[in-house]
Design a protein around this motif. Structure first.
Motif, PDB file in Angstrom:
ATOM      1  N   LEU A 154       2.374   1.699  -3.407  1.00 22.73           N
ATOM      2  CA  LEU A 154       1.376   2.157  -4.382  1.00 22.73           C
ATOM      3  C   LEU A 154       1.032   3.622  -4.149  1.00 22.73           C
ATOM      4  CD1 LEU A 154      -1.102  -0.883  -4.498  1.00 22.73           C
ATOM      5  CD2 LEU A 154       0.510  -0.187  -6.250  1.00 22.73           C
ATOM      6  N   ARG A 206      -6.304  -1.858  -7.208  1.00 18.75           N
ATOM      7  CA  ARG A 206      -5.619  -2.752  -6.270  1.00 18.75           C
ATOM      8  C   ARG A 206      -5.869  -2.294  -4.822  1.00 18.75           C
ATOM      9  NH1 ARG A 206      -3.281  -7.830  -5.573  1.00 18.75           N
ATOM     10  NH2 ARG A 206      -1.666  -7.665  -4.024  1.00 18.75           N
ATOM     11  N   VAL A 207      -5.781  -0.974  -4.598  1.00 21.04           N
ATOM     12  CA  VAL A 207      -5.979  -0.463  -3.229  1.00 21.04           C
ATOM     13  C   VAL A 207      -7.431  -0.700  -2.787  1.00 21.04           C
ATOM     14  CG1 VAL A 207      -6.002   1.629  -1.800  1.00 21.04           C
ATOM     15  CG2 VAL A 207      -4.115   1.233  -3.370  1.00 21.04           C
ATOM     16  N   LEU A 208      -8.379  -0.406  -3.697  1.00 20.86           N
ATOM     17  CA  LEU A 208      -9.792  -0.519  -3.329  1.00 20.86           C
ATOM     18  C   LEU A 208     -10.247  -1.955  -3.139  1.00 20.86           C
ATOM     19  CD1 LEU A 208     -11.780   1.996  -5.554  1.00 20.86           C
ATOM     20  CD2 LEU A 208     -11.395   2.085  -3.113  1.00 20.86           C
ATOM     21  N   TYR A 209      -9.795  -2.838  -4.028  1.00 25.72           N
ATOM     22  CA  TYR A 209     -10.349  -4.184  -4.041  1.00 25.72           C
ATOM     23  C   TYR A 209      -9.398  -5.250  -3.508  1.00 25.72           C
ATOM     24  CZ  TYR A 209     -13.836  -1.795  -6.777  1.00 25.72           C
ATOM     25  OH  TYR A 209     -14.796  -0.911  -7.184  1.00 25.72           O
ATOM     26  N   PHE A 210      -8.198  -4.833  -3.092  1.00 22.29           N
ATOM     27  CA  PHE A 210      -7.344  -5.788  -2.384  1.00 22.29           C
ATOM     28  C   PHE A 210      -6.954  -5.231  -1.010  1.00 22.29           C
ATOM     29  CE2 PHE A 210      -3.285  -7.351  -0.921  1.00 22.29           C
ATOM     30  CZ  PHE A 210      -3.588  -8.695  -0.806  1.00 22.29           C
ATOM     31  N   SER A 211      -6.218  -4.119  -1.018  1.00 20.63           N
ATOM     32  CA  SER A 211      -5.621  -3.650   0.241  1.00 20.63           C
ATOM     33  C   SER A 211      -6.669  -3.330   1.299  1.00 20.63           C
ATOM     34  CB  SER A 211      -4.772  -2.400  -0.027  1.00 20.63           C
ATOM     35  OG  SER A 211      -3.851  -2.665  -1.052  1.00 20.63           O
ATOM     36  N   ILE A 212      -7.648  -2.510   0.951  1.00 26.96           N
ATOM     37  CA  ILE A 212      -8.634  -2.087   1.954  1.00 26.96           C
ATOM     38  C   ILE A 212      -9.437  -3.287   2.483  1.00 26.96           C
ATOM     39  CG2 ILE A 212     -10.734  -0.711   2.313  1.00 26.96           C
ATOM     40  CD1 ILE A 212      -9.464   1.456   0.584  1.00 26.96           C
ATOM     41  N   PRO A 213     -10.030  -4.119   1.596  1.00 27.46           N
ATOM     42  CA  PRO A 213     -10.771  -5.274   2.159  1.00 27.46           C
ATOM     43  C   PRO A 213      -9.888  -6.256   2.908  1.00 27.46           C
ATOM     44  CG  PRO A 213     -10.855  -5.293  -0.253  1.00 27.46           C
ATOM     45  CD  PRO A 213     -10.217  -4.019   0.147  1.00 27.46           C
ATOM     46  N   TYR A 214      -8.615  -6.362   2.498  1.00 27.51           N
ATOM     47  CA  TYR A 214      -7.698  -7.259   3.200  1.00 27.51           C
ATOM     48  C   TYR A 214      -7.554  -6.812   4.659  1.00 27.51           C
ATOM     49  CZ  TYR A 214      -3.290  -9.332   4.732  1.00 27.51           C
ATOM     50  OH  TYR A 214      -2.327  -9.995   5.453  1.00 27.51           O
ATOM     51  N   PHE A 215      -7.287  -5.516   4.845  1.00 28.40           N
ATOM     52  CA  PHE A 215      -7.095  -5.029   6.222  1.00 28.40           C
ATOM     53  C   PHE A 215      -8.413  -5.046   7.000  1.00 28.40           C
ATOM     54  CE2 PHE A 215      -3.165  -3.191   4.380  1.00 28.40           C
ATOM     55  CZ  PHE A 215      -2.278  -3.852   5.220  1.00 28.40           C
ATOM     56  N   GLN A 216      -9.528  -4.839   6.300  1.00 27.67           N
ATOM     57  CA  GLN A 216     -10.826  -4.938   6.976  1.00 27.67           C
ATOM     58  C   GLN A 216     -11.036  -6.361   7.497  1.00 27.67           C
ATOM     59  OE1 GLN A 216     -13.610  -3.522   4.055  1.00 27.67           O
ATOM     60  NE2 GLN A 216     -13.795  -1.515   5.023  1.00 27.67           N
ATOM     61  N   ILE A 231      -3.683   1.101  -9.960  1.00 28.31           N
ATOM     62  CA  ILE A 231      -3.270   1.300  -8.558  1.00 28.31           C
ATOM     63  C   ILE A 231      -4.515   1.430  -7.686  1.00 28.31           C
ATOM     64  CG2 ILE A 231      -2.242   2.979  -6.968  1.00 28.31           C
ATOM     65  CD1 ILE A 231      -0.223   3.665  -9.133  1.00 28.31           C
ATOM     66  N   THR A 232      -5.450   2.275  -8.145  1.00 27.30           N
ATOM     67  CA  THR A 232      -6.664   2.512  -7.365  1.00 27.30           C
ATOM     68  C   THR A 232      -7.458   1.217  -7.200  1.00 27.30           C
ATOM     69  OG1 THR A 232      -6.698   4.682  -8.394  1.00 27.30           O
ATOM     70  CG2 THR A 232      -8.646   4.059  -7.163  1.00 27.30           C
ATOM     71  N   VAL A 252       0.843  -1.206   0.000  1.00 29.29           N
ATOM     72  CA  VAL A 252       0.000   0.000   0.000  1.00 29.29           C
ATOM     73  C   VAL A 252       0.870   1.245   0.000  1.00 29.29           C
ATOM     74  CG1 VAL A 252      -1.737   1.300   1.268  1.00 29.29           C
ATOM     75  CG2 VAL A 252      -1.879  -1.151   1.203  1.00 29.29           C
ATOM     76  N   TYR A 284     -15.818   4.931  -2.454  1.00 30.12           N
ATOM     77  CA  TYR A 284     -15.983   3.494  -2.210  1.00 30.12           C
ATOM     78  C   TYR A 284     -16.449   3.233  -0.779  1.00 30.12           C
ATOM     79  CZ  TYR A 284     -14.357  -1.335  -1.485  1.00 30.12           C
ATOM     80  OH  TYR A 284     -14.260  -2.657  -1.164  1.00 30.12           O
ATOM     81  N   ARG A 342      -5.674 -13.011   2.290  1.00 38.41           N
ATOM     82  CA  ARG A 342      -4.853 -12.743   1.105  1.00 38.41           C
ATOM     83  C   ARG A 342      -5.304 -13.605  -0.074  1.00 38.41           C
ATOM     84  NH1 ARG A 342      -0.315 -10.583  -0.868  1.00 38.41           N
ATOM     85  NH2 ARG A 342       0.138  -9.475   1.036  1.00 38.41           N
ATOM     86  N   ILE A 393      -7.182   9.387  -6.251  1.00 37.53           N
ATOM     87  CA  ILE A 393      -7.203   8.126  -5.497  1.00 37.53           C
ATOM     88  C   ILE A 393      -8.001   8.307  -4.208  1.00 37.53           C
ATOM     89  CG2 ILE A 393      -5.760   6.520  -4.165  1.00 37.53           C
ATOM     90  CD1 ILE A 393      -3.643   6.778  -6.343  1.00 37.53           C
TER      91      ILE A 393
END
Lengths: 76, 300
Positions: A13, B208-218, B205-206, A10, A72, B230, A65
């Protein structure tokens, strides 16, 4: 380990849009505004134009972003 | 000042068109939660239950503070039978209710063999009902327009579909060489082709952040194991709705967007000026398209 990997990803990115900001800032410093009546350094016009484009595109990229993420999350 | 104005102008499309899901509007009554086709899946059932708790169609218990008073019970009002309104033609639909807040541009446009005018619907459920009534092999082109995310697309706040739903709905209905278009953000995967377009990079990038990183940490905060979270989100973030659907609809050309799709018409103000704030098709979309036939990528 997996969490650190995700966190680093993160950060990486998020740092990508900072690159044009840094490059733009460096160009704007390298080609400062010419004082009235002073002889401009060759390439000042082009250098400042490219610097400004990079700088503001980077800022916009970060804001975009943020807007996408806030949208979202339902904040906006 | 000029820079500030330019910044504002460029920001508004992102705010207006961010491909994230629109917050679904809760149905007014529990009757509204029932899909028009009468079929309910687990999600519908959950939604129905929630609405039955708070909606006007549920039994209303008014328990008085004193136990001496009788408990009032009001029987549920009879449900209005939903009727399927005629399709809207001409690409734009009028607002259904004068004071109702517009849900923006979204809908389904269907081109049928033997009809010069396309069938256009604002509501996904109405379009689905109409598609079920169409004869086999009659659709030459269909476009689902709304918000998208990896693996699924919404048509309106109450109707969304994934590859299974699209496949079940359209199987046998498509004419040979027909086209199915998912006009929603991220309805195709990012692909493996190297690109130098910075907007594509930013979109990826957006995504990946929206649909991987954020839900992963949630998920991690919710107590899910790191490996499980993961593995799950690695599979989800880059799903390709268009490709998966093309495998279910053999011979149909199925297209989606590899990026967030920016629709100029959806900008606040622009949609009002053009009178297309409730359009059922998007007009111009800024985004990178991908098309598939039988799961194989073809030129868009």
């Amino acid at each position: 380990m997996s969490d650190i990997k995700a966190l680093l990803e993160v950060l990486l990115l998020a740092a990508i849009p900072l690159l044009p900001i840094i490059a733009g800032r460096l160009l704007l410093k390298r080609f400062p505004k010419t004082e009235a009546g002073a002889e401009p350094v060759p390439g000042t016009r082009a250098g400042r134009l490219i610097g400004n484009i990079l700088f503001w595109c980077g800022i916009l990229a970060i804001l975009m972003i943020l807007v996408f993420i806030l949208n979202y999350k339902g904040v906006i | 000042m000029g820079k500030f104005l330019a910044l504002l102008l460029l920001l508004s499309p992102a705010a207006a068109l961010a491909g994230g899901e629109e917050q679904p509007r809760p149905p007014a009554t529990s009757a509204d939660a029932i899909p028009a086709d009468g079929e309910m899946n687990m999600e519908d059932l959950a939604e129905f239950y929630d609405n039955a708790r708070s909606g006007s169609g549920a039994p209303e218990m008014d328990i008085a503070p004193s136990r001496a008073q009788a408990i009032k019970y009001s029987a549920p009002e009879p449900k209005a039978v939903p009727s399927t309104p005629p399709p809207v033609t001409g690409g734009a639909a009028k607002a259904s209710g004068g004071d109702e807040k517009s849900t923006g541009g979204h809908g389904v446009t269907i081109q049928v063999i033997g009809s010069a005018q396309p069938l256009a619907f604002r509501r996904g459920a109405e379009a689905a009902a109409a598609i079920r009534r169409l004869p086999a092999g009659s659709i030459t082109s269909i476009e689902f327009y709304g918000h998208g995310a990896p693996g699924y697309q919404t048509v309106d706040p109450d109707y969304s579909l994934g590859s299974d739903e699209a496949g079940d709905l359209l199987r046998g209905k498509m004419a040979p060489g027909a086209k199915l278009q998912f006009t929603g953000c991220n309805t195709a995967s990012i692909g493996d082709r190297m690109r130098i377009n910075p907007a594509f990079g930013l979109s990826s990038i957006t995504r990946r952040v929206l649909y991987f990183s954020i839900p992963y940490f949630q998920d991690r905060l919710d107590g899910r194991s790191a490996e499980e979270a993961r593995e799950f989100w690695e599979r989800e973030w880059n799903k390709d709705l268009a490709q998966e659907t093309s495998l279910r609809l053999r011979g149909t050309r199925v297209c989606g967007y590899r990026t967030f799709g920016l629709v100029p018409e959806r900008l606040p103000g622009v949609s009002h000026l053009t009178g297309r704030n409730e359009a059922t098709s998007p007009g111009y979309v800024a985004g990178i398209k991908a098309c598939y036939i039988n799961g194989v990528e073809v030129e868009p």
